[in-house]
Write a protein that holds these residues in place. Structure first.
Motif, PDB file in Angstrom:
ATOM      1  N   ARG A  64       1.103  -1.511   0.335  1.00 31.01           N
ATOM      2  CA  ARG A  64       0.012   0.250  -0.075  1.00 31.01           C
ATOM      3  C   ARG A  64       0.725   1.122  -0.125  1.00 31.01           C
ATOM      4  O   ARG A  64       1.499   1.179   0.655  1.00 31.01           O
ATOM      5  N   ALA A  65      -0.017   1.941  -0.258  1.00 31.11           N
ATOM      6  CA  ALA A  65       1.286   3.182  -0.391  1.00 31.11           C
ATOM      7  C   ALA A  65       1.859   3.683   0.526  1.00 31.11           C
ATOM      8  O   ALA A  65       2.220   4.815   0.822  1.00 31.11           O
ATOM      9  N   THR A  88       6.210   4.128 -12.039  1.00 37.33           N
ATOM     10  CA  THR A  88       4.889   3.396 -11.611  1.00 37.33           C
ATOM     11  C   THR A  88       4.919   3.664 -13.803  1.00 37.33           C
ATOM     12  O   THR A  88       5.003   2.662 -14.422  1.00 37.33           O
ATOM     13  N   GLU A  89       5.056   4.620 -14.174  1.00 35.03           N
ATOM     14  CA  GLU A  89       4.920   5.448 -15.406  1.00 35.03           C
ATOM     15  C   GLU A  89       5.729   5.154 -16.001  1.00 35.03           C
ATOM     16  O   GLU A  89       5.958   4.621 -17.585  1.00 35.03           O
ATOM     17  N   VAL A  96      -0.840  -2.649  -8.936  1.00 35.88           N
ATOM     18  CA  VAL A  96      -1.341  -3.577  -9.579  1.00 35.88           C
ATOM     19  C   VAL A  96      -3.073  -3.656  -9.464  1.00 35.88           C
ATOM     20  O   VAL A  96      -3.999  -3.500 -10.161  1.00 35.88           O
ATOM     21  N   ARG A  97      -3.575  -2.573  -8.752  1.00 31.98           N
ATOM     22  CA  ARG A  97      -4.502  -1.745  -8.337  1.00 31.98           C
ATOM     23  C   ARG A  97      -4.267  -0.701  -7.651  1.00 31.98           C
ATOM     24  O   ARG A  97      -3.623  -0.209  -6.895  1.00 31.98           O
ATOM     25  N   THR A  98      -5.797   0.288  -7.238  1.00 31.81           N
ATOM     26  CA  THR A  98      -5.707   1.320  -6.965  1.00 31.81           C
ATOM     27  C   THR A  98      -5.377   1.187  -5.667  1.00 31.81           C
ATOM     28  O   THR A  98      -5.202   1.054  -4.476  1.00 31.81           O
ATOM     29  N   GLY A  99      -3.798   2.410  -5.283  1.00 36.07           N
ATOM     30  CA  GLY A  99      -3.501   2.511  -3.801  1.00 36.07           C
ATOM     31  C   GLY A  99      -2.324   1.159  -4.269  1.00 36.07           C
ATOM     32  O   GLY A  99      -1.766   1.171  -2.785  1.00 36.07           O
ATOM     33  N   ARG A 100      -2.117   0.697  -4.402  1.00 33.62           N
ATOM     34  CA  ARG A 100      -0.873  -0.817  -4.674  1.00 33.62           C
ATOM     35  C   ARG A 100      -0.473  -1.078  -5.637  1.00 33.62           C
ATOM     36  O   ARG A 100      -0.526  -0.663  -6.780  1.00 33.62           O
ATOM     37  N   TYR A 101       0.696  -1.198  -5.360  1.00 35.85           N
ATOM     38  CA  TYR A 101       2.046  -1.836  -5.818  1.00 35.85           C
ATOM     39  C   TYR A 101       3.067  -2.462  -5.502  1.00 35.85           C
ATOM     40  O   TYR A 101       3.071  -3.044  -4.452  1.00 35.85           O
TER      41      TYR A 101
END
Length: 117
Positions: A64-65, A88-89, A96-101
Motif C-alpha cells: 500500500r502507498a 510506475t509510468e 497492481v490496483r488503486t493504491g497498491r504497488y
C-alpha cells in the motif's frame, strides 16, 4: 402524536442479561506478535532506490502507498502517491490496483540473433 408503543420495549434474544452483573472472572488470551515489517536495506541512497529495494525484498507482496510512506517516514502520503505514479509510468514498478504497488518482474535480456550467411 406520540407512539403508544416504545421502539425499545422488546428485547431481542441475544443472550445478554437484562440486568447488570458483576464480573467474576476474566480470561486473557495472548496472541503471537505480528511478523516484523521488513527494514529498508540501507538508509542511504535516493528515495527511489530505497523504495525499489523494499519492493524487491518481497516481490510477491502488494504494498500500500500508505505503508511505503510510513516506512520512508520523511514524506507525506500525497507526495508518496505522486512519486509512485511517476515511477510506475517509467516502468520501475507496477501498479497492481488503486493504491497498491509491487515490484516489476525481472526481464530477461533480449536474445541476439546470429547472422547466417
Amino acid at each position: 402524536m406520540k407512539s403508544p408503543i416504545s421502539r425499545y420495549a422488546e428485547r431481542k434474544l441475544d443472550d445478554r442479561p437484562d440486568n447488570s452483573r458483576g464480573v467474576t472472572s476474566v480470561t486473557i488470551t495472548l496472541l503471537p506478535p505480528p511478523p516484523p515489517e521488513p527494514a529498508l536495506p540501507t538508509t542511504t541512497g535516493s528515495r527511489m532506490t530505497r523504495v525499489l529495494a523494499l519492493l524487491q525484498a518481497e516481490p510477491e507482496r502488494q504494498w500500500r502507498a500508505r505503508e511505503i510512506a510510513e516506512i520512508l517516514g520523511d514524506v507525506t502520503l500525497v507526495a508518496t502517491y505522486r512519486q509512485l505514479a511517476r515511477w510506475t509510468e517509467r516502468g520501475l514498478m507496477k501498479r497492481v490496483r488503486t493504491g497498491r504497488y509491487a515490484a516489476t518482474p525481472p526481464t530477461a535480456p533480449p536474445l541476439h540473433h546470429k547472422r547466417t550467411r
